[in-house]
Design a protein around this motif. Structure first.
Motif, PDB file in Angstrom:
ATOM      1  N   CYS A  39      38.920  64.384  33.509  1.00 55.95           N
ATOM      2  CA  CYS A  39      39.118  63.503  34.650  1.00 55.95           C
ATOM      3  C   CYS A  39      39.140  64.318  35.952  1.00 55.95           C
ATOM      4  O   CYS A  39      39.775  65.355  36.028  1.00 55.95           O
ATOM      5  CB  CYS A  39      40.434  62.756  34.448  1.00 55.95           C
ATOM      6  SG  CYS A  39      40.946  61.763  35.842  1.00 55.95           S
ATOM      7  N   GLU A  40      38.444  63.842  36.972  1.00 52.43           N
ATOM      8  CA  GLU A  40      38.456  64.442  38.307  1.00 52.43           C
ATOM      9  C   GLU A  40      38.970  63.390  39.280  1.00 52.43           C
ATOM     10  O   GLU A  40      38.214  62.544  39.754  1.00 52.43           O
ATOM     11  CB  GLU A  40      37.053  64.901  38.701  1.00 52.43           C
ATOM     12  CG  GLU A  40      36.485  65.994  37.838  1.00 52.43           C
ATOM     13  CD  GLU A  40      37.228  67.314  37.977  1.00 52.43           C
ATOM     14  OE1 GLU A  40      37.840  67.557  39.041  1.00 52.43           O
ATOM     15  OE2 GLU A  40      37.220  68.090  37.009  1.00 52.43           O
ATOM     16  N   SER A  41      40.255  63.433  39.603  1.00 54.22           N
ATOM     17  CA  SER A  41      40.877  62.385  40.407  1.00 54.22           C
ATOM     18  C   SER A  41      40.334  62.294  41.829  1.00 54.22           C
ATOM     19  O   SER A  41      40.323  61.215  42.417  1.00 54.22           O
ATOM     20  CB  SER A  41      42.395  62.557  40.438  1.00 54.22           C
ATOM     21  OG  SER A  41      42.741  63.780  41.045  1.00 54.22           O
ATOM     22  N   LYS A  42      39.860  63.385  42.382  1.00 49.44           N
ATOM     23  CA  LYS A  42      39.316  63.355  43.755  1.00 49.44           C
ATOM     24  C   LYS A  42      38.156  62.376  43.874  1.00 49.44           C
ATOM     25  O   LYS A  42      37.967  61.747  44.910  1.00 49.44           O
ATOM     26  CB  LYS A  42      38.894  64.743  44.196  1.00 49.44           C
ATOM     27  CG  LYS A  42      40.068  65.660  44.452  1.00 49.44           C
ATOM     28  CD  LYS A  42      39.695  66.711  45.462  1.00 49.44           C
ATOM     29  CE  LYS A  42      40.846  67.654  45.713  1.00 49.44           C
ATOM     30  NZ  LYS A  42      41.866  67.125  46.563  1.00 49.44           N
ATOM     31  N   ALA A  43      37.381  62.226  42.813  1.00 49.96           N
ATOM     32  CA  ALA A  43      36.243  61.315  42.835  1.00 49.96           C
ATOM     33  C   ALA A  43      36.678  59.855  42.877  1.00 49.96           C
ATOM     34  O   ALA A  43      35.889  58.981  43.241  1.00 49.96           O
ATOM     35  CB  ALA A  43      35.354  61.556  41.626  1.00 49.96           C
ATOM     36  N   ALA A  44      37.934  59.568  42.522  1.00 53.12           N
ATOM     37  CA  ALA A  44      38.433  58.190  42.506  1.00 53.12           C
ATOM     38  C   ALA A  44      39.340  57.877  43.697  1.00 53.12           C
ATOM     39  O   ALA A  44      39.880  56.783  43.779  1.00 53.12           O
ATOM     40  CB  ALA A  44      39.175  57.930  41.199  1.00 53.12           C
ATOM     41  N   GLU A  45      39.483  58.806  44.623  1.00 53.42           N
ATOM     42  CA  GLU A  45      40.375  58.574  45.765  1.00 53.42           C
ATOM     43  C   GLU A  45      39.883  57.480  46.706  1.00 53.42           C
ATOM     44  O   GLU A  45      40.637  57.004  47.545  1.00 53.42           O
ATOM     45  CB  GLU A  45      40.614  59.881  46.521  1.00 53.42           C
ATOM     46  CG  GLU A  45      41.520  60.813  45.754  1.00 53.42           C
ATOM     47  CD  GLU A  45      41.822  62.104  46.502  1.00 53.42           C
ATOM     48  OE1 GLU A  45      41.204  62.356  47.560  1.00 53.42           O
ATOM     49  OE2 GLU A  45      42.680  62.858  46.007  1.00 53.42           O
ATOM     50  N   PHE A  46      38.628  57.053  46.548  1.00 56.14           N
ATOM     51  CA  PHE A  46      38.128  55.939  47.350  1.00 56.14           C
ATOM     52  C   PHE A  46      38.943  54.668  47.120  1.00 56.14           C
ATOM     53  O   PHE A  46      38.961  53.763  47.953  1.00 56.14           O
ATOM     54  CB  PHE A  46      36.651  55.661  47.013  1.00 56.14           C
ATOM     55  CG  PHE A  46      36.462  54.980  45.681  1.00 56.14           C
ATOM     56  CD1 PHE A  46      36.405  53.602  45.595  1.00 56.14           C
ATOM     57  CD2 PHE A  46      36.375  55.717  44.515  1.00 56.14           C
ATOM     58  CE1 PHE A  46      36.255  52.976  44.371  1.00 56.14           C
ATOM     59  CE2 PHE A  46      36.204  55.105  43.288  1.00 56.14           C
ATOM     60  CZ  PHE A  46      36.148  53.719  43.223  1.00 56.14           C
ATOM     61  N   ALA A  47      39.637  54.589  45.988  1.00 53.90           N
ATOM     62  CA  ALA A  47      40.385  53.392  45.621  1.00 53.90           C
ATOM     63  C   ALA A  47      41.727  53.268  46.352  1.00 53.90           C
ATOM     64  O   ALA A  47      42.308  52.184  46.394  1.00 53.90           O
ATOM     65  CB  ALA A  47      40.627  53.377  44.113  1.00 53.90           C
TER      66      ALA A  47
END
Length: 103
Positions: A39-47
């Motif tokens: 999992c790479e959380s930075k890629a989901a920070e748009f949420a």
């Protein structure tokens, strides 16, 4: 009589231990799958700042490359084991996402 009892106890112990052993060829599917993606959380920070929904959860999971994802509301009871392939979307009381992390 004690000889029969000792023989029975030895046989019972051998059967019990044989049931605990596994062959080296078999793999636990969870262990085998968990190392394939991280999992790479930075890629989901748009949420962050958006209202939580199943569609947003799936989109964030896909972008983060996570195998699993979950929405965590305040005061939710959660498991505490760390899973590097799981995305967590933390929300406030109004279901607005306030934090994104893996684990």
């Amino acid at each position: 009589m004690p000889w029969k009892l000792a023989s029975f106890a030895t046989l019972l112990a051998a059967i019990t231990l044989a049931g605990c052993s596994t062959s080296g060829a078999e793999k636990d599917p969870v262990v085998a799958d968990s190392g394939s993606s991280r999992c790479e959380s930075k890629a989901a920070e748009f949420a962050i700042g958006k209202k939580a929904s199943p569609e947003l959860l799936e989109q964030a999971r896909t972008r983060a490359g996570a195998q699993n994802a979950r929405i965590l509301k305040p005061n939710d009871m959660i498991t505490l084991e760390y899973r590097s392939d799981r995305l967590n979307l933390n929300t406030d009381a109004n279901l607005v996402i306030t934090r994104v992390n893996c684990g």
